[in-house]
Scaffold this active site. Sequence first.
Site, PDB file in Angstrom:
ATOM      1  N   THR A 316       1.254  -1.071  -0.396  1.00  0.00           N
ATOM      2  CA  THR A 316       0.140  -0.091  -0.041  1.00  0.00           C
ATOM      3  C   THR A 316       0.893   1.133  -0.321  1.00  0.00           C
ATOM      4  O   THR A 316       0.801   2.158  -0.843  1.00  0.00           O
ATOM      5  CB  THR A 316      -0.879   0.199   1.489  1.00  0.00           C
ATOM      6  OG1 THR A 316      -1.875  -0.695   1.087  1.00  0.00           O
ATOM      7  CG2 THR A 316      -1.470   1.438   1.434  1.00  0.00           C
ATOM      8  N   TRP A 319       2.483   1.389  -3.165  1.00  0.00           N
ATOM      9  CA  TRP A 319       1.251   1.877  -4.306  1.00  0.00           C
ATOM     10  C   TRP A 319       1.620   3.320  -4.694  1.00  0.00           C
ATOM     11  O   TRP A 319       1.823   4.124  -5.619  1.00  0.00           O
ATOM     12  CB  TRP A 319       0.804   1.320  -4.566  1.00  0.00           C
ATOM     13  CG  TRP A 319      -0.804   1.190  -5.167  1.00  0.00           C
ATOM     14  CD1 TRP A 319      -0.717   0.878  -6.980  1.00  0.00           C
ATOM     15  CD2 TRP A 319      -1.653   2.331  -5.407  1.00  0.00           C
ATOM     16  NE1 TRP A 319      -1.630   2.129  -6.829  1.00  0.00           N
ATOM     17  CE2 TRP A 319      -2.319   2.864  -6.901  1.00  0.00           C
ATOM     18  CE3 TRP A 319      -1.607   3.727  -4.642  1.00  0.00           C
ATOM     19  CZ2 TRP A 319      -3.574   3.239  -6.960  1.00  0.00           C
ATOM     20  CZ3 TRP A 319      -3.074   4.705  -4.758  1.00  0.00           C
ATOM     21  CH2 TRP A 319      -3.304   4.544  -5.770  1.00  0.00           C
ATOM     22  N   HIS A 320       1.562   4.285  -3.504  1.00  0.00           N
ATOM     23  CA  HIS A 320       1.332   5.471  -3.413  1.00  0.00           C
ATOM     24  C   HIS A 320       2.670   6.258  -3.840  1.00  0.00           C
ATOM     25  O   HIS A 320       2.523   7.014  -4.521  1.00  0.00           O
ATOM     26  CB  HIS A 320       1.696   5.943  -2.280  1.00  0.00           C
ATOM     27  CG  HIS A 320      -0.451   5.780  -1.686  1.00  0.00           C
ATOM     28  ND1 HIS A 320      -1.097   4.172  -0.906  1.00  0.00           N
ATOM     29  CD2 HIS A 320      -1.275   6.846  -1.186  1.00  0.00           C
ATOM     30  CE1 HIS A 320      -1.115   4.801  -0.853  1.00  0.00           C
ATOM     31  NE2 HIS A 320      -2.138   5.453  -0.840  1.00  0.00           N
ATOM     32  N   GLY A 321       4.036   5.717  -3.707  1.00  0.00           N
ATOM     33  CA  GLY A 321       4.974   6.400  -4.588  1.00  0.00           C
ATOM     34  C   GLY A 321       6.647   5.079  -4.341  1.00  0.00           C
ATOM     35  O   GLY A 321       6.888   4.826  -3.454  1.00  0.00           O
ATOM     36  N   PHE A 469       0.425   9.476  -8.350  1.00  0.00           N
ATOM     37  CA  PHE A 469       0.459   8.004  -8.176  1.00  0.00           C
ATOM     38  C   PHE A 469       0.160   7.737  -9.304  1.00  0.00           C
ATOM     39  O   PHE A 469       0.502   6.516  -8.653  1.00  0.00           O
ATOM     40  CB  PHE A 469      -0.435   7.836  -6.570  1.00  0.00           C
ATOM     41  CG  PHE A 469      -0.303   8.936  -5.528  1.00  0.00           C
ATOM     42  CD1 PHE A 469       1.091   9.000  -4.515  1.00  0.00           C
ATOM     43  CD2 PHE A 469      -1.209   9.904  -4.709  1.00  0.00           C
ATOM     44  CE1 PHE A 469       1.647   9.990  -3.865  1.00  0.00           C
ATOM     45  CE2 PHE A 469      -0.863  10.425  -3.173  1.00  0.00           C
ATOM     46  CZ  PHE A 469       0.429  10.528  -3.569  1.00  0.00           C
TER      47      PHE A 469
END
Length: 469
Positions: A316, A319-321, A469
Site C-alpha cells: 500500500t 503503491w503510493h510512491g 500516484f
Amino acid sequence: MVFSSSIFLWLFLPVVLVLYYLAQERWRNVLLLAASLFFYAWGEPVYILLMVVSILINYMFGCIMERTEGGTKKKFWLITAVVLNLGMLGVFKYAGFAVESINSIAGTEVLPHVEIALPIGISFYTFQALSYVIDVYRREVKGQKNLISLALYISFFPQLIAGPIVKYHDINEQLGSRQCTAEKFYKGVQRFIWGLGKKMIFANTLAGAADMIFGLTTAELGFGTAWAGIICYSLQIYYDFSGYSDMAIGLGKMFGFEFKENFNYPYVSKSIREFWRRWHISLSTWFKEYLYIPLGGSRKGNGRTYINLFIVFFCTGLWHGASWNFVIWGMFHGVLLVIERLFLGRLLDKNPVKIVNHIYVILMVIVGWVFFRAEDLSYALGYLQAMVSFGKETFLGAGVFVTPYILTCIAGAVLMSGVLRGRIERFVRAHINQKVIDVSEVILCVFILGTAAVMLGSGAYNPFIYFRF
C-alpha cells in the site's frame, strides 16, 4: 486536463455530455472511449500509447484465459499477465527508486542514474487491468469479447487519473447496459459540484498554508508552525482526494454508471481498523480481494495474519510512491493494525470514553501524514521533532501562516469532515420539509459552483494530490 479547470468545466464536459445524449445507445461507449483517450492525451500525449498497449495486452490475456480450462496452463497465463502489468508499472514508477536504493546501500554508483517520467494515473489503470484478468481467471466474470468495452473500463476518464479504483466485477454489466435517467443525472451533477467545492474551497485554501510551512527547513519549524502545517495538510489531502472521488462518482452517474463510494468520513474513526474501512475504500478493498485473501488472510493463524498485514501495507505504501517515505507510512499503519489485533483493539472497543479513541486515531493518522507529505525521511524526522519541541514556539507563532481566513477554513473543514455533518443531516430530515431541502440543495450547489468559478478565474487552483500516484 483536470476536473477543476475551465477547459474541462466549460468546454470538454458539456460537449461530451451533449454528444453522449444525442448518440444512439450502441455508439455511446465508442464516444466515451474516444473522449477518454482525448482526455488522457491532453496531458500525456506520448504515454497514451502505453495505455493502449495495456488495454490490448489485457484483452488478449482475457480471451486466452476464457478459452483455457482450469489448471497449470490457465495459471501460467494469469502469472504472465500479472508480471507484464506490474512490469510496466515497475519500469515507469520504480526503476529510478530501485537504482537509487541500490546505490545508496552500496555507497557508490553501482548502477547509472535512471530518470523516467511517471505516466499520470498508471497506478490506477494498472490495478483496474489486473482486476479484470484476475476476475476472468477466477471465473467471476467472462472474458470481455468487446474490445471497446474493455478499453472503456480501463480508460474511462472520470476515474482514470486518480480513482476510485473500479473492480471489473463491480462494473461488468454496466459496460453493456445502463440506465440514464433524469434523476440519476441530477444526482450526478449535485455530487460533482459538491466535490468541486471540496477541492476549490477547502483543499486549495489549506494547500497554500501547508505548502508554505512544509517549504520551511526543519530548523525554521517551531511547535505551533509544525502542528499548523500538518493539520492543514491532513485536511487538505482528505478534501482533495475525497473531492476528486465525489466528482468521479458524479460524472459516472451523469453517464449512467454507478461507482462505489471511496470515502466515508474517515476522520471520525475510533480505530485504525475503522479508518481503513473508511479511507480510500477502493484501494483497501482491492488489496483485500486480490492480495490479502489470496495470501491466506486471517485463516492461517495469528502469525501468518500479521505477516499478511505487513505485506499488504508495505505494498500500500509503495503503491503510493517510489520513496521510502511512503513505505514507512504504509508500514506504520501496518504496525498499528497488528497492535490493535494483538490487544489494543479490545481495549478500544471496551473503552467507554470514545473521545479518547478518536484522539488516538487522529494523532496516529497525523503522524503518518508527516511521512506521506515530507520530501524525504530526514525531513520527516525533523518535522516530527518540531511537533514535540514544546518550548521552541507556541501555537501563536503559526499566525504568520495561518491567517484568520485559513483558521476559518480549518474550522469549517473539521466540522464538515463528519463531526457535524451527520447530525445536521438527521436534524434536517426530521424537521424540514423535503421541498425546502430540495430548493436549498439547488441554491447551495449554485453558490458552490459560482464560488468555484470565481476561484478558477483568479487562477487559484492546483493539481490533485493523487495525480502523482
